[in-house]
Design a protein around this motif. Sequence first.
Motif, PDB file in Angstrom:
ATOM      1  N   GLY A  27       0.822  -1.222   0.000  1.00 25.63           N
ATOM      2  CA  GLY A  27       0.000   0.000   0.000  1.00 25.63           C
ATOM      3  C   GLY A  27       0.845   1.256   0.000  1.00 25.63           C
ATOM      4  O   GLY A  27       0.518   2.247  -0.647  1.00 25.63           O
ATOM      5  N   LYS A  97     -10.886  -1.048  10.855  1.00 24.07           N
ATOM      6  CA  LYS A  97     -11.662  -0.714  12.063  1.00 24.07           C
ATOM      7  C   LYS A  97     -12.094   0.753  12.066  1.00 24.07           C
ATOM      8  O   LYS A  97     -12.297   1.352  13.109  1.00 24.07           O
ATOM      9  CB  LYS A  97     -10.816  -0.974  13.320  1.00 24.07           C
ATOM     10  N   ASN A 129      -4.699  -0.662  -6.117  1.00 21.68           N
ATOM     11  CA  ASN A 129      -5.246  -0.463  -4.765  1.00 21.68           C
ATOM     12  C   ASN A 129      -6.688   0.039  -4.881  1.00 21.68           C
ATOM     13  O   ASN A 129      -7.023   1.171  -4.514  1.00 21.68           O
ATOM     14  CB  ASN A 129      -4.360   0.499  -3.971  1.00 21.68           C
TER      15      ASN A 129
END
Length: 174
Positions: A27, A97, A129
Motif C-alpha cells: 500500500g 476498524k 489499490n
Amino acid sequence: MHIRTAEPEDIQRIKRLYQAVARSGDGLARKEHEITDEYVEGFVNKSIAQGLIIVAEHPTDPNELVGEIHAYQPGIEVFSHLYSHLTIAVHPEFQGKKIGRTLFTIFLEEIGMNRHNIGKVELMTRESNERAIAFYQSLGFRVEGRFEMRIKDKHGNFEADIPMGWQNPNFEFD
Ligand SMILES: CC(C)(COP(=O)(O)OP(=O)(O)OC[C@H]1O[C@@H](n2cnc3c(N)ncnc32)[C@H](O)[C@@H]1OP(=O)(O)O)[C@@H](O)C(=O)NCCC(=O)NCCS
C-alpha cells in the motif's frame, strides 16, 4: 481512540508505524528499508510547519501509534494553495476498524473549517489499490488522470499511478 496532531517527538513512533505497514503489503510506495529517519523527519517537520499531520494513538500503549495522515504545501509559491504528498497509514493489526476513515474525515474537516487558504488536497495511489481508490472517492476525491507505467512491482511489471484531488468547498482565494 485518541486522535491528535503530531509533534516532533512522534517521529520514531511514526517510523515504526510506517515500517510495519510497509512490511505487511504494498500500500505504501516505499519498502521497509526505505522508511528512513531522514524520510520520516522530512515529512513530519514539513507537515508540522506547512501542512497538517494527525495521528491515532494506540489504545493501550502510549509509546505507539496505530494511524497517521499527513500532507503539506510543496514549498513554492505557485503551489501554495495545495496540500500535496499525502500519505495515510494504519497499522496492519488495526486496519478495517474505521481508523483510516476517522483520521481522513478529521483531516478534511480541519481544512474545510479552518484552512481557507488551501484550495486543494492531492494524492496518488496505485491502480491496483482499488479499495483505497473507492475509499478516497467516498470522501470526495476525484480521479484526475493516470500516470502510466509509474510503479514497478517486484516481478518487474509496471502499473499506473492514479492522481486524485479533493477541492475545499470553503477555499478563499486571496
Ligand atoms: C488504506 C488504509 C489507510 C485504510 O484505513 P483503515 O483504517 O484500514 O480503513 P477503514 O476501516 O477506515 O475503512 C475505510 C475504507 O478503507 C478500505 N480499506 C480497509 N482496509 C484496507 C486495506 N488494507 N487496504 C486498502 N483499503 C482498505 C475499505 O474499503 C474501507 O471502505 P469502507 O469504509 O467503505 O468499508 C489502511 O488500510 C492502510 O494503511 N493500508 C495500507 C497502506 C495504504 O494502502 N495506504 C494508502 C496508500 S495511497
